[in-house]
Design an enzyme around this catalytic site. Structure first.
Site, PDB file in Angstrom:
ATOM      1  N   ASP A   1      32.716 -53.074  29.687  1.00 55.81           N
ATOM      2  CA  ASP A   1      32.356 -54.340  30.307  1.00 55.81           C
ATOM      3  C   ASP A   1      33.085 -54.455  31.646  1.00 55.81           C
ATOM      4  OD1 ASP A   1      31.462 -56.867  30.769  1.00 55.81           O
ATOM      5  OD2 ASP A   1      32.790 -57.832  29.311  1.00 55.81           O
TER       6      ASP A   1
ATOM      7  N   ASP B   1      26.296 -55.693  33.463  1.00 54.88           N
ATOM      8  CA  ASP B   1      27.662 -55.178  33.574  1.00 54.88           C
ATOM      9  C   ASP B   1      28.254 -54.755  32.240  1.00 54.88           C
ATOM     10  OD1 ASP B   1      27.968 -57.670  32.426  1.00 54.88           O
ATOM     11  OD2 ASP B   1      29.813 -58.100  33.503  1.00 54.88           O
ATOM     12  N   GLU B   2      27.404 -54.515  31.261  1.00 56.40           N
ATOM     13  CA  GLU B   2      27.918 -54.315  29.914  1.00 56.40           C
ATOM     14  C   GLU B   2      27.043 -53.320  29.164  1.00 56.40           C
ATOM     15  OE1 GLU B   2      28.187 -58.163  28.076  1.00 56.40           O
ATOM     16  OE2 GLU B   2      28.327 -57.240  26.106  1.00 56.40           O
TER      17      GLU B   2
HETATM   18 MG   LIG Z   1      31.755 -58.384  32.480  1.00 55.38          MG
END
Ligand SMILES: [Mg+2]
Length: 384
Positions: free
Chosen positions: A9, A102-103
């Site tokens: 993350d 983003d993960e």
């Molecule tokens: Mg993040």
């Protein structure tokens, strides 16, 4: 073979990209969010010290942190970074499940022979992201997705948390129960009413009682409290489009019946979309007339979406324009394509969408619990 799952993350993603773009921002509170009445999409860690957090109205953020640097944000750039991140992850495993911009989860099971010990591999990924993208990423390593996700959140930013096999329940026990993914404010209130504060408290509640209180979801909770999760890491590249169609038992001419059928099909397609954590940019309506002549018409949205309301409008207008023949209709279909992984944070730029999505997710949950017929919106209610 023992499974090993990494959850990765990026830390304060949008703000970190903005800092890369303009290094003079480093060391200052940076807040990314759109428009005057918009909300915060991402705040960097310095801004968070002033109490600024995502989803907070920008007005509030301004009040808490008047000297902060407020940036409108650049979607295309974030998507580009995200693609580069996923390319790096893809070099280490064919099983990469992107959850948002983003993960991602990466299944590292069986990669030892190629890359050496799994912890080294995860460290190497973290380092490459830092070197090649100049972004900080937090890593959680565990035997399943649930525990890996909780682990990656433990020491942000630039965290690296390994939960060895067999220690999952002990790792979770002392954490507040809301750290479990899926435990939102409403459920948290109910759990607190029952004296449950930590994951350990939850693990001590007999599964039977959880099932009584929360139905099927109660079982999931009991498993989660013990650190058990059997979901696979699923690469989503395979899904190119999602569609649903229905053939009428008798050909239909009534526009009201046709349009409420389209609404029901759209609801179904959007629900599938959300379940797969995807958003779609194109929407297609298929009309087959009584004489088997078939027309399809499509439209491309300016941004990928996963909210019913957005697609209802598109589908109905496509249908009204596309139904050029006076024949009765034999079959209707609704499809979406041009799919990308959902970007939760993106939607924070648009205030209306999160509210609609929240409604959609609630309806999804109710439908899953009580069956599809339980909830119908105005247009679909009364059909059937
Ligand atoms: Mg993040």
């Amino acid at each position: 073979m023992r499974r090993v799952v990494a959850h990765l993350d990026l830390d304060a993603f949008f703000a970190a990209v903005e800092e890369n773009l303009d290094p003079t921002l480093r060391g200052k509170p940076v807040i990314v969010g759109g428009g005057k009445r918009g909300v915060v999409a991402t705040a960097n860690y310095i801004a968070r010290r002033y109490g600024v957090h995502s989803a907070m109205p920008l007005v509030t953020a301004h009040r808490l942190c008047p000297h902060g640097v407020f940036v409108a944000g650049n979607h295309r750039l974030y998507r580009d970074y995200s693609r580069r991140l996923m390319n790096i992850l893809g070099e280490y495993s064919p099983l990469v499940e992107q959850v948002s911009l983003d993960e991602a989860y990466v299944d590292l099971t069986g990669t030892e022979r190629l890359f050496g010990p799994v912890t080294h591999t995860a460290r190497a990924i973290q380092q490459r992201v830092q070197e090649e993208l100049a972004l900080s990423i937090s890593v959680g390593l565990a035997g399943n997705k649930l525990v890996a996700k909780v682990a990656s959140d433990m020491e942000k930013p630039h965290g690296f948390t390994v939960v060895p096999h067999g220690t999952e329940a002990a790792f979770l026990a002392s954490l507040p129960v809301e750290r479990l993914p899926g435990v939102g404010p409403a459920l948290l209130r109910k759990l607190r009413d029952r004296g449950v504060r930590t994951v350990g408290d939850l693990a001590r509640v007999p599964e039977r009682l959880l099932r009584l209180s929360f139905g099927e979801w109660g079982c999931t909770l009991a498993h989660a409290a013990r650190g058990e999760d059997h979901r696979r890491v699923e690469s989503r590249e395979m899904v190119k489009s999602i569609s649903r169609e229905t053939t009428f038992p008798d050909d239909v001419g009534d526009p009201e019946v046709l349009e409420s059928t389209l609404i029901a099909l759209t609801e179904d397609v959007c629900r599938r979309l959300r379940r797969r954590h995807l958003e779609a940019r194109t929407v297609t309506v298929k009309i087959r007339y009584a004489d088997f002549v078939t027309h399809t018409c499509s439209r491309t949205l300016t941004q990928p979406r996963d909210v019913d309301e957005v697609f209802f409008q598109e589908v109905i207008s496509l249908f009204r324009r596309g139904r050029t023949r006076r024949y009765r209709v034999r079959l209707l279909g609704v499809g979406v394509g041009n799919l990308t992984p959902r970007a939760w944070q993106d939607d924070l730029f648009d205030q209306r969408i999160p509210l609609l999505r929240e409604l959609d997710l609630k309806l999804d949950a109710i439908r899953e619990k009580y069956g599809r017929e339980a909830v119908k919106r105005g247009l679909t209610a009364g059909r059937r």
